[in-house]
Design a protein around this motif. Sequence first.
Motif, PDB file in Angstrom:
ATOM      1  N   ASP A   4      -3.076 -19.861  -0.733  1.00 52.35           N
ATOM      2  CA  ASP A   4      -1.986 -19.090   0.309  1.00 52.35           C
ATOM      3  C   ASP A   4      -2.157 -17.571  -0.380  1.00 52.35           C
ATOM      4  O   ASP A   4      -2.568 -17.397  -1.509  1.00 52.35           O
ATOM      5  CB  ASP A   4      -0.548 -19.543   0.179  1.00 52.35           C
ATOM      6  N   GLN A   5      -2.558 -16.644   0.671  1.00 50.49           N
ATOM      7  CA  GLN A   5      -2.828 -15.337   0.238  1.00 50.49           C
ATOM      8  C   GLN A   5      -1.847 -14.687  -0.693  1.00 50.49           C
ATOM      9  O   GLN A   5      -2.072 -13.900  -1.414  1.00 50.49           O
ATOM     10  CB  GLN A   5      -2.897 -14.499   1.317  1.00 50.49           C
ATOM     11  N   ASP A   6      -0.401 -15.143  -0.635  1.00 44.68           N
ATOM     12  CA  ASP A   6       0.748 -14.503  -1.524  1.00 44.68           C
ATOM     13  C   ASP A   6       0.376 -15.057  -2.892  1.00 44.68           C
ATOM     14  O   ASP A   6       1.161 -14.673  -3.785  1.00 44.68           O
ATOM     15  CB  ASP A   6       2.014 -14.668  -1.058  1.00 44.68           C
ATOM     16  N   ASP A   7      -0.364 -16.223  -3.225  1.00 46.13           N
ATOM     17  CA  ASP A   7      -0.394 -16.797  -4.388  1.00 46.13           C
ATOM     18  C   ASP A   7      -1.738 -16.219  -5.385  1.00 46.13           C
ATOM     19  O   ASP A   7      -1.887 -16.453  -6.616  1.00 46.13           O
ATOM     20  CB  ASP A   7      -0.778 -18.322  -4.346  1.00 46.13           C
ATOM     21  N   HIS A  11      -3.843  -7.944  -5.282  1.00 50.11           N
ATOM     22  CA  HIS A  11      -3.721  -7.452  -3.877  1.00 50.11           C
ATOM     23  C   HIS A  11      -4.106  -6.153  -3.890  1.00 50.11           C
ATOM     24  O   HIS A  11      -3.672  -5.168  -4.610  1.00 50.11           O
ATOM     25  CB  HIS A  11      -2.364  -7.724  -3.040  1.00 50.11           C
ATOM     26  N   ARG A  14      -4.260  -1.683   0.367  1.00 46.99           N
ATOM     27  CA  ARG A  14      -4.249  -1.862   1.754  1.00 46.99           C
ATOM     28  C   ARG A  14      -3.434  -3.160   2.225  1.00 46.99           C
ATOM     29  O   ARG A  14      -2.626  -3.321   3.063  1.00 46.99           O
ATOM     30  CB  ARG A  14      -5.584  -2.004   2.367  1.00 46.99           C
ATOM     31  N   CYS A  15      -3.907  -4.303   1.280  1.00 42.71           N
ATOM     32  CA  CYS A  15      -2.925  -5.582   1.583  1.00 42.71           C
ATOM     33  C   CYS A  15      -1.418  -5.322   1.152  1.00 42.71           C
ATOM     34  O   CYS A  15      -0.585  -5.702   1.984  1.00 42.71           O
ATOM     35  CB  CYS A  15      -3.382  -6.729   0.781  1.00 42.71           C
ATOM     36  N   CYS A  16      -1.130  -4.370  -0.028  1.00 42.95           N
ATOM     37  CA  CYS A  16       0.144  -4.415  -0.273  1.00 42.95           C
ATOM     38  C   CYS A  16       0.833  -3.448   1.004  1.00 42.95           C
ATOM     39  O   CYS A  16       1.992  -3.640   1.216  1.00 42.95           O
ATOM     40  CB  CYS A  16       0.237  -3.450  -1.582  1.00 42.95           C
ATOM     41  N   ARG A  18       0.139  -3.380   4.096  1.00 45.29           N
ATOM     42  CA  ARG A  18       0.258  -4.404   5.257  1.00 45.29           C
ATOM     43  C   ARG A  18       1.529  -5.221   4.800  1.00 45.29           C
ATOM     44  O   ARG A  18       2.352  -5.578   5.740  1.00 45.29           O
ATOM     45  CB  ARG A  18      -0.928  -5.364   5.500  1.00 45.29           C
ATOM     46  N   ARG A  19       1.525  -5.840   3.666  1.00 43.14           N
ATOM     47  CA  ARG A  19       2.902  -6.733   3.404  1.00 43.14           C
ATOM     48  C   ARG A  19       4.319  -5.808   3.060  1.00 43.14           C
ATOM     49  O   ARG A  19       5.210  -6.269   2.599  1.00 43.14           O
ATOM     50  CB  ARG A  19       2.664  -7.426   2.034  1.00 43.14           C
ATOM     51  N   GLY A  20       4.101  -4.430   2.994  1.00 42.46           N
ATOM     52  CA  GLY A  20       5.251  -3.591   2.870  1.00 42.46           C
ATOM     53  C   GLY A  20       5.558  -3.454   1.206  1.00 42.46           C
ATOM     54  O   GLY A  20       6.789  -3.311   1.020  1.00 42.46           O
ATOM     55  N   VAL A  21       4.658  -3.770   0.488  1.00 41.64           N
ATOM     56  CA  VAL A  21       4.981  -3.799  -0.807  1.00 41.64           C
ATOM     57  C   VAL A  21       4.529  -2.396  -1.450  1.00 41.64           C
ATOM     58  O   VAL A  21       3.353  -1.861  -0.922  1.00 41.64           O
ATOM     59  CB  VAL A  21       4.061  -4.636  -1.518  1.00 41.64           C
TER      60      VAL A  21
END
Length: 122
Positions: A4-7, A11, A14-16, A18-21
């Motif tokens: 799973d991408q969150d595992d 990141h 850009r991924c952060c 996208r995830r709001g991190v």
Amino acid sequence: GDQDQDDLPFHCARCCARRGVSRPVPLSSVADLPHTEMSRSMERAVATALAEAGVEAAPVAVRETSANRERSASKAAMVERRWSSGQSYPTEFPYTSRCIIGVQRQAAADVMVFVMYVQEYG
């Protein structure tokens, strides 16, 4: 893959976003960052150079922490000109922006001892 991408342990920015991190997931060690062909080659070259110089120190880990394809716009004055061959000057130049770091383990902590930003045009 099956993971799973969150595992994943890291990141990119850009991924952060996208995830709001607000910031990347902390890493426990530079060893958690993946190698690239270039970082492996540079790491071997650094190790060889230090050994040949007789330097006894903790190994230097080299990682390429970013590689982004970008475009640089040409200045209007340059676009108005022509090459001596008569060919038009390009309106933009593609390049890859890279960040390369060197990290050494000192007193149980990873210490960044080198950072280089490069733009590879072409």
